[in-house]
Design an enzyme around this catalytic site. Structure first.
Site, PDB file in Angstrom:
ATOM      1  N   HIS A  23      -6.400   7.275  12.299  1.00 18.17           N
ATOM      2  CA  HIS A  23      -7.534   7.933  11.899  1.00 18.17           C
ATOM      3  C   HIS A  23      -7.571   9.068  13.182  1.00 18.17           C
ATOM      4  O   HIS A  23      -8.505   9.086  13.976  1.00 18.17           O
ATOM      5  CB  HIS A  23      -8.685   7.076  12.001  1.00 18.17           C
ATOM      6  CG  HIS A  23      -8.800   5.859  11.021  1.00 18.17           C
ATOM      7  ND1 HIS A  23      -9.628   5.107  11.082  1.00 18.17           N
ATOM      8  CD2 HIS A  23      -8.239   6.074   9.823  1.00 18.17           C
ATOM      9  CE1 HIS A  23      -9.330   4.203  10.003  1.00 18.17           C
ATOM     10  NE2 HIS A  23      -8.430   4.852   9.098  1.00 18.17           N
ATOM     11  N   HIS A  79      -5.843   1.464  -2.997  1.00 14.09           N
ATOM     12  CA  HIS A  79      -6.414   2.282  -2.064  1.00 14.09           C
ATOM     13  C   HIS A  79      -5.827   3.622  -1.924  1.00 14.09           C
ATOM     14  O   HIS A  79      -4.611   3.538  -1.622  1.00 14.09           O
ATOM     15  CB  HIS A  79      -6.745   1.419  -0.523  1.00 14.09           C
ATOM     16  CG  HIS A  79      -7.338   2.326   0.434  1.00 14.09           C
ATOM     17  ND1 HIS A  79      -8.238   3.005   0.467  1.00 14.09           N
ATOM     18  CD2 HIS A  79      -7.240   1.993   1.876  1.00 14.09           C
ATOM     19  CE1 HIS A  79      -8.747   3.514   1.383  1.00 14.09           C
ATOM     20  NE2 HIS A  79      -7.839   2.824   2.393  1.00 14.09           N
ATOM     21  N   GLU A  81      -6.078   5.839   0.592  1.00 15.43           N
ATOM     22  CA  GLU A  81      -5.771   6.485   2.138  1.00 15.43           C
ATOM     23  C   GLU A  81      -4.422   6.762   2.182  1.00 15.43           C
ATOM     24  O   GLU A  81      -3.375   5.912   1.655  1.00 15.43           O
ATOM     25  CB  GLU A  81      -6.349   5.776   3.083  1.00 15.43           C
ATOM     26  CG  GLU A  81      -6.442   6.421   4.410  1.00 15.43           C
ATOM     27  CD  GLU A  81      -7.466   5.827   5.542  1.00 15.43           C
ATOM     28  OE1 GLU A  81      -8.043   4.686   5.309  1.00 15.43           O
ATOM     29  OE2 GLU A  81      -7.591   6.528   6.711  1.00 15.43           O
ATOM     30  N   ASP A  83      -2.166   6.293   4.162  1.00 17.05           N
ATOM     31  CA  ASP A  83      -0.954   5.442   4.636  1.00 17.05           C
ATOM     32  C   ASP A  83      -0.739   4.333   3.645  1.00 17.05           C
ATOM     33  O   ASP A  83       0.362   3.528   3.677  1.00 17.05           O
ATOM     34  CB  ASP A  83      -1.623   4.453   5.868  1.00 17.05           C
ATOM     35  CG  ASP A  83      -3.064   3.889   5.611  1.00 17.05           C
ATOM     36  OD1 ASP A  83      -3.914   4.510   4.866  1.00 17.05           O
ATOM     37  OD2 ASP A  83      -3.404   2.755   6.384  1.00 17.05           O
ATOM     38  N   HIS A 147     -11.314  -0.443   2.410  1.00 22.01           N
ATOM     39  CA  HIS A 147     -12.103   0.322   3.597  1.00 22.01           C
ATOM     40  C   HIS A 147     -12.801   1.613   3.121  1.00 22.01           C
ATOM     41  O   HIS A 147     -13.440   2.225   3.825  1.00 22.01           O
ATOM     42  CB  HIS A 147     -11.063   0.471   4.565  1.00 22.01           C
ATOM     43  CG  HIS A 147     -10.999   1.519   5.416  1.00 22.01           C
ATOM     44  ND1 HIS A 147     -10.144   2.568   5.668  1.00 22.01           N
ATOM     45  CD2 HIS A 147     -12.046   2.068   6.342  1.00 22.01           C
ATOM     46  CE1 HIS A 147     -10.421   3.459   6.524  1.00 22.01           C
ATOM     47  NE2 HIS A 147     -11.517   3.132   6.966  1.00 22.01           N
ATOM     48  N   ASP A 166      -6.222  -3.290   2.922  1.00 19.09           N
ATOM     49  CA  ASP A 166      -6.696  -3.160   4.358  1.00 19.09           C
ATOM     50  C   ASP A 166      -7.302  -4.608   4.813  1.00 19.09           C
ATOM     51  O   ASP A 166      -7.172  -4.989   5.931  1.00 19.09           O
ATOM     52  CB  ASP A 166      -7.456  -1.819   4.501  1.00 19.09           C
ATOM     53  CG  ASP A 166      -7.036  -0.788   4.714  1.00 19.09           C
ATOM     54  OD1 ASP A 166      -5.866  -0.610   5.097  1.00 19.09           O
ATOM     55  OD2 ASP A 166      -7.820   0.235   4.336  1.00 19.09           O
ATOM     56  N   TYR A 194      -8.831  -4.758  14.600  1.00 14.97           N
ATOM     57  CA  TYR A 194      -8.778  -4.128  13.399  1.00 14.97           C
ATOM     58  C   TYR A 194     -10.141  -4.220  12.857  1.00 14.97           C
ATOM     59  O   TYR A 194     -10.736  -3.193  12.497  1.00 14.97           O
ATOM     60  CB  TYR A 194      -7.737  -4.672  12.581  1.00 14.97           C
ATOM     61  CG  TYR A 194      -7.693  -4.035  11.276  1.00 14.97           C
ATOM     62  CD1 TYR A 194      -6.406  -2.765  11.041  1.00 14.97           C
ATOM     63  CD2 TYR A 194      -8.057  -4.376  10.076  1.00 14.97           C
ATOM     64  CE1 TYR A 194      -6.519  -2.275   9.876  1.00 14.97           C
ATOM     65  CE2 TYR A 194      -7.908  -3.769   8.726  1.00 14.97           C
ATOM     66  CZ  TYR A 194      -7.212  -2.903   8.766  1.00 14.97           C
ATOM     67  OH  TYR A 194      -6.693  -2.176   7.586  1.00 14.97           O
ATOM     68  N   HIS A 227      -1.250  -3.854   5.869  1.00  9.77           N
ATOM     69  CA  HIS A 227      -0.941  -3.810   7.392  1.00  9.77           C
ATOM     70  C   HIS A 227      -0.507  -5.057   7.734  1.00  9.77           C
ATOM     71  O   HIS A 227      -1.144  -6.072   7.888  1.00  9.77           O
ATOM     72  CB  HIS A 227      -1.770  -3.208   8.013  1.00  9.77           C
ATOM     73  CG  HIS A 227      -2.278  -1.652   7.671  1.00  9.77           C
ATOM     74  ND1 HIS A 227      -1.401  -0.563   7.600  1.00  9.77           N
ATOM     75  CD2 HIS A 227      -3.418  -1.275   7.238  1.00  9.77           C
ATOM     76  CE1 HIS A 227      -2.153   0.266   7.316  1.00  9.77           C
ATOM     77  NE2 HIS A 227      -3.329  -0.025   6.931  1.00  9.77           N
TER      78      HIS A 227
HETATM   79 FE1  FEO Z   1      -7.905   2.524   4.759  1.00 10.13          FE
HETATM   80 FE2  FEO Z   1      -4.638   1.504   5.466  1.00 10.13          FE
HETATM   81  O1  FEO Z   1      -6.040   2.515   4.926  1.00 10.13           O
END
Ligand code: FEO
Length: 495
Positions: A23, A79, A81, A83, A147, A166, A194, A227
Site C-alpha cells: 500500500h 478481488h 487489487e 496483488d 478488503h 485477503d 494484518y 496471502h
Molecule cells: Fe486487497 Fe491482497 O489485496
C-alpha cells in the site's frame, strides 16, 4: 513450481521474500509475503486469482510449465487489487475469451486497472454457483470491504475448501504452505498485524460475513487465503480469532507513543509508564517513539490495548508531524471502545496536547485529562507525570487493584484546564446532537451519519425522511455500502 493442496487443487502462486512495503509505503512487511493463486483441475479447469503484477511474466511461465493455458475453462477473480489480479492482462493476452467470474463491483475495478472492458466477464452474487464437473461446484460469497467493495470468497464443494482471498491471510513468506508447518508465534503475530492494520475499520462487516458463511452450514476443511499460508489444521481457529478481533478487541495493555524534540516528552512518557506499573503491575505497558519505531507495530499494539497515551512536544503550537500522521491513521482505523489521553512538553505554549486531545476525541476514544510539562521536566514534574500514570492505571484497571501507589505527593498534578475544556465541549456536543430521541443512523463502517432532518438529496431522499422510509437502494455516500451496515446513532446515556 506448484504445491499440491488437496485432491485436484494446486497452489500456483508466487513467493515474495524481499518485499518491504505494501500500500505504497504505508504497510511495512517484515516477513515477506506471497500471492496465492490456485489451479483446480476437475472436468473443468479453473484458475483462482493471479499474482502481483510485478510477477506476471514468472507466473505465466510457471503456469505454462504446468498446463496448456488454453485448457483453462474459467478464471475466478475474488478481488481486483493488483496483488491478486495483477497478472490478468498478460494472461488474457494469451487466452482472451476465457470467462472471468467476479462480482459486479469487480468489473469496475478490474477494468479500471487493466482497461479491457471487452473481456468476457461473468457477474456472480452470493449463492451463485458454477458446476466444474466430477460432482463439484464453486459457490460464490460476496464479501464487500474485505478488503475492497469488489471482494468475494469462493467455496469448492466436495473438497470443502474456502478460497477466502485477503480475509484470514497474512503477509508472511515461508516455503512451507500449510499453517501447521510454520512457526506458530510468527504466524499469529503476522495475522494480528494484518488484521489490525488493514481490516479493523471493517470489523462489523467481518462479524456479519463470518456469521453469514457459518449459517450456510458448509463444512470447511481448508481455508486457502491469497496471502501467506493455507489453513488446513483446525481452520476454525482463524475464524474464531477474527470474531474475537472484530469485537472491539482489547487486552490488558496500554500503549504509549510520542515524538520528542528535546527528549522532554520522552522523559514524561517514561515516568507515566512507571506510574502505571506502580499501580497495576499486571498491565502490559509498551512505549514507542513514532519517529524510530515501526508504525505498523505501534498500530498493532494500539489495537491490542485498552488505552493509548499520545505525547508530543509542541512545535509551532501544533503537534509534531509524525504524531499527526499516526492520529490520522488511527482515525481511519476506527478503533472501538478504547480510552486515551494526551501529554507533552512545551516552551511558551502547549498547543500540541490540546490538538492531540481534540483529535483523539473526534476519533471516538474515551478521553482522560491531558498533561503538559513546561520546558524540561525537573524531578518534581516527573513525579507528577508518574502520579498521572498511577491515576490512569486506576481509571483504566480491568479489575480490582491491590497495589498502593508508591508515590504520595502533596502537590496537585499539572492538569491543564484547556485540555479539560476540550473534553467537556466534545461531550456536550455528542449529547446535544445524538440524545435518546435522536433518529440519526450511523454507518458502522465509515461513521457517516444519516440525519432525517437533512436527508440525502443526492439519492433522492428528501429532508424529513425517517430511516424506515429510506429506500433499500440507498448507499452510504462515503463507503458505498447498503442500509444493513447502519445502526442507530443515539447515545442511551445522554441526558
Ligand atoms: Fe486487497 Fe491482497 O489485496
Amino acid at each position: 513450481m506448484t504445491i499440491h493442496v488437496k485432491n485436484n487443487i494446486h497452489w500456483v502462486g508466487q513467493r515474495d521474500w524481499e518485499v518491504q512495503d505494501f500500500h505504497g509505503t504505508e504497510y511495512k512487511i517484515t516477513k515477506g509475503t506471497s500471492y496465492n493463486s490456485y489451479l483446480i483441475r476437475e472436468e473443468k479447469t479453473v484458475l483462482i486469482d493471479t499474482v502481483d503484477h510485478r510477477f506476471s511474466h514468472q507466473f505465466i511461465q510457471n503456469l505454462e510449465m504446468e498446463i496448456d493455458l488454453n485448457s483453462i475453462d474459467y478464471i475466478v477473480i475474488n478481488h481486483a487489487e493488483e496483488d491478486h489480479s495483477g497478472a490478468l492482462s498478460d494472461l488474457m493476452a494469451r487466452i482472451p475469451n476465457t470467462p472471468i467470474y467476479c462480482t459486479e463491483a469487480a468489473i469496475d475495478s478490474i477494468v479500471g486497472h487493466h482497461h479491457h472492458p471487452e473481456w468476457n466477464f461473468k457477474t456472480v452474487k452470493t449463492g451463485d454457483s458454477l458446476d466444474i464437473g466430477n460432482g463439484k461446484q464453486l459457490v460464490f460469497v460476496e464479501a464487500p470491504m474485505l478488503h475492497w467493495p469488489d471482494s468475494m470468497m469462493t467455496y469448492l464443494t466436495g473438497d470443502a475448501v474456502l478460497f477466502s482471498n485477503d480475509a484470514f491471510g497474512q503477509h508472511y513468506c515461508d516455503e512451507r504452505l500449510f499453517n501447521d508447518e510454520v512457526d506458530q508465534a510468527e504466524l499469529m503475530d503476522q495475522c494480528l498485524r494484518y488484521y489490525s492494520n488493514i481490516l479493523t475499520p471493517f470489523s462489523s462487516l467481518v462479524t456479519a460475513k463470518i456469521h453469514e458463511v457459518l449459517s450456510f452450514n458448509l463444512p470447511v476443511d481448508m481455508i486457502a487465503t491469497s496471502h501467506g499460508i493455507v489453513w488446513r489444521d483446525n481452520p476454525a481457529q482463524i475464524i474464531e480469532k477474527y470474531l474475537e478481533w472484530a469485537n472491539s478487541y482489547q487486552e490488558d495493555r496500554i500503549t504509549i507513543f510520542y515524538d520528542s524534540m528535546s527528549n522532554n516528552t520522552r522523559m514524561m512518557a517514561d515516568a507515566i509508564a512507571q506510574g502505571i506499573h506502580d499501580v497495576d503491575p499486571g498491565v502490559a505497558v509498551k512505549v514507542f517513539n513514532v519517529s524510530r519505531h515501526d508504525k505498523n507495530e505501534i498500530l498493532a499494539n494500539v489495537f491490542r490495548s485498552k488505552g493509548v497515551l499520545v505525547g508530543s512536544s509542541t512545535m509551532n503550537n501544533v503537534m509534531m508531524p509524525k504524531v499527526a500522521g499516526m492520529l490520522e491513521e488511527i482515525t481511519g482505523l476506527r478503533f472501538k471502545e478504547k480510552k486515551a489521553g494526551a501529554f507533552g512538553s512545551y516552551g511558551w505554549n502547549g498547543g500540541a496536547v490540546d490538538r492531540i486531545h481534540s483529535r483523539l476525541t473526534d476519533a471516538g476514544f474515551q478521553m482522560v485529562e491531558g498533561l503538559k510539562a513546561k520546558w524540561k521536566p525537573d524531578g518534581n514534574a516527573l513525579k507528577l507525570c508518574r502520579e498521572h500514570g498511577q491515576r490512569i492505571a486506576k481509571l483504566w484497571a480491568l479489575g480490582e487493584l491491590n497495589v498502593e501507589p508508591m508515590l504520595a505527593s502533596n502537590t496537585q498534578p499539572t492538569i491543564e484546564p484547556k485540555a479539560l475544556e476540550v473534553e467537556v465541549a466534545a461531550t456536550v456536543k455528542v449529547k446535544q446532537e445524538h440524545g435518546p430521541d435522536c433518529q440519526c443512523m450511523i454507518c458502522t463502517v465509515c461513521n457517516w451519519v444519516y440525519d432525517p432532518q437533512v436527508g440525502e438529496p443526492n439519492q433522492g431522499v428528501e429532508v424529513g425522511t425517517p430511516w424506515a422510509e429510506v429506500p433499500d437502494y440507498f448507499l452510504c455516500p462515503e463507503c458505498n455500502l447498503g442500509k444493513d451496515v447502519f445502526v442507530p446513532h443515539r447515545k442511551e446515556d445522554a441526558a
